[in-house]
Write a protein that holds these residues in place. Sequence first.
Motif, short mmCIF file in Angstrom:
data_model
loop_
_atom_site.label_atom_id
_atom_site.label_comp_id
_atom_site.label_asym_id
_atom_site.label_seq_id
_atom_site.Cartn_x
_atom_site.Cartn_y
_atom_site.Cartn_z
N ASP A 133 -3.45 0.64 1.38
CA ASP A 133 -2.91 -0.40 0.50
C ASP A 133 -3.46 -0.24 -0.91
O ASP A 133 -2.72 -0.31 -1.90
N HIS A 134 -4.76 -0.02 -1.02
CA HIS A 134 -5.39 0.14 -2.34
C HIS A 134 -4.84 1.37 -3.05
O HIS A 134 -4.62 1.35 -4.27
N HIS A 135 -4.60 2.44 -2.31
CA HIS A 135 -4.11 3.67 -2.91
C HIS A 135 -2.73 3.46 -3.54
O HIS A 135 -2.51 3.79 -4.72
N ALA A 166 -1.34 0.55 -4.24
CA ALA A 166 -1.44 -0.50 -5.27
C ALA A 166 -1.96 0.08 -6.58
O ALA A 166 -1.48 -0.30 -7.67
N ASP A 167 -2.91 0.99 -6.49
CA ASP A 167 -3.44 1.61 -7.71
C ASP A 167 -2.36 2.42 -8.42
O ASP A 167 -2.25 2.40 -9.66
N GLU A 219 4.06 -3.54 0.87
CA GLU A 219 3.27 -4.62 1.47
C GLU A 219 3.94 -5.14 2.73
O GLU A 219 3.26 -5.50 3.71
N LYS A 266 -6.29 -0.86 4.75
CA LYS A 266 -6.77 -1.40 3.48
C LYS A 266 -6.90 -0.29 2.44
O LYS A 266 -6.52 -0.46 1.28
N LYS A 267 -7.42 0.86 2.87
CA LYS A 267 -7.53 2.01 1.97
C LYS A 267 -6.15 2.45 1.51
O LYS A 267 -5.92 2.76 0.34
N LYS A 297 -0.08 -0.03 -10.09
CA LYS A 297 -0.71 -0.58 -11.30
C LYS A 297 -0.65 0.42 -12.44
O LYS A 297 -0.41 0.06 -13.61
#
Length: 358
Positions: free
Chosen positions: A201-203, A205-206, A103, A198-199, A209
């Motif tokens: 970051d989501h990748h 982050a997933d 991040e 953003k894409k 998780k």
Amino acid sequence: MSPSHSMARPCHHSCSCPHIQEGKLTPHGTPGPLSLSSGSPGSPAAPRRQSKESSLTINCVTFPHPDVMPEQQLLKPSEWSYCDYFWADKKDSQGNNTVSGFEILLQKQLKGKQMQKEMAEFVRERIKIEEEYAKNLSKLSQNSLAAQEEGTLGEAWAQLKKSLADEAEVHLKFSSKLQSEVEKPLLNFRENFKKDMKKCDHHIADLRKHLSSRYTAVEKARKALTERQKDLEMKTQQLEVKLSNKTEEEIKKARRKSTQAGDDLMRCVDLYNQAQSKWFEEMVTTTLELERLEVERVEMIRQHLCQYTQLRHETDMFNQSTVELVDQLLRKVDPAKDRELWVKEHKTGDIRPVDMEI
């Protein structure tokens, strides 16, 4: 050495990125970072937790324990590369929430995009100043002040006023080139950058998780194993007090459950390690890409700022040329010549008065 400087992750998948194994840089690491002590996990002697001497887990990521950690070689030594220094999490500026290393890198990218936008706005303001300046120069060049000056000085004065119009044209061209060669490229560079980040970051982050859920499963399996071990130990102690077929059957059943719990724990640990390896791979690949993008951004801005200075040099050169003719005419200004021209045009007579005679 802190975890952020030392984390090494094995690779359970085929990939081209380098990895660190036991402190050495290797093409493909294989040992699992989260491990169990020797001995059967299903036996009463199995430990409740992973060895505290070899590793520790922080926010679901497993690092070597700093007290016994072997020295790890950086993936890209001496380069201060993103892929080497952002593995651990840290507190935000307020100290309330935890921010991942990725991040922080992402924030750097978005800040860079904002700085690029503000530079474009700065150039836009510079363009406005040039346009306004050109407008005022053009207007002033048409002013009639001292328009009746005559002779060589009058010619120089008229050329000076004309030079203002020429200079205005130079500044208009400068502002136009600033717009097309500096401002516009700064604005248009990576128009969809925020969406792409953003894409990205989501990748990541997933994957994080998923790693967290795998770690939760490990802890759940570890707790279940501990309970099964306690149950087996308790029944074993009961057998020593009172021997009976019923107790023996219960012990066999408890041993099977304990063994199964140990197998479940090993399976969960393996899945956790696979998830962590995948996260590690993607972190290396993605942070290197962010590093490349930042180098590209800085070079792009440097190139267009160099273009700005080049245009300024050209503008100064053109401005100088607009006054060269003025300089030439000023060097030709001759008061005597001007007097001659004026007298010839405005003379009233060259016969001088004489004395009156009686």
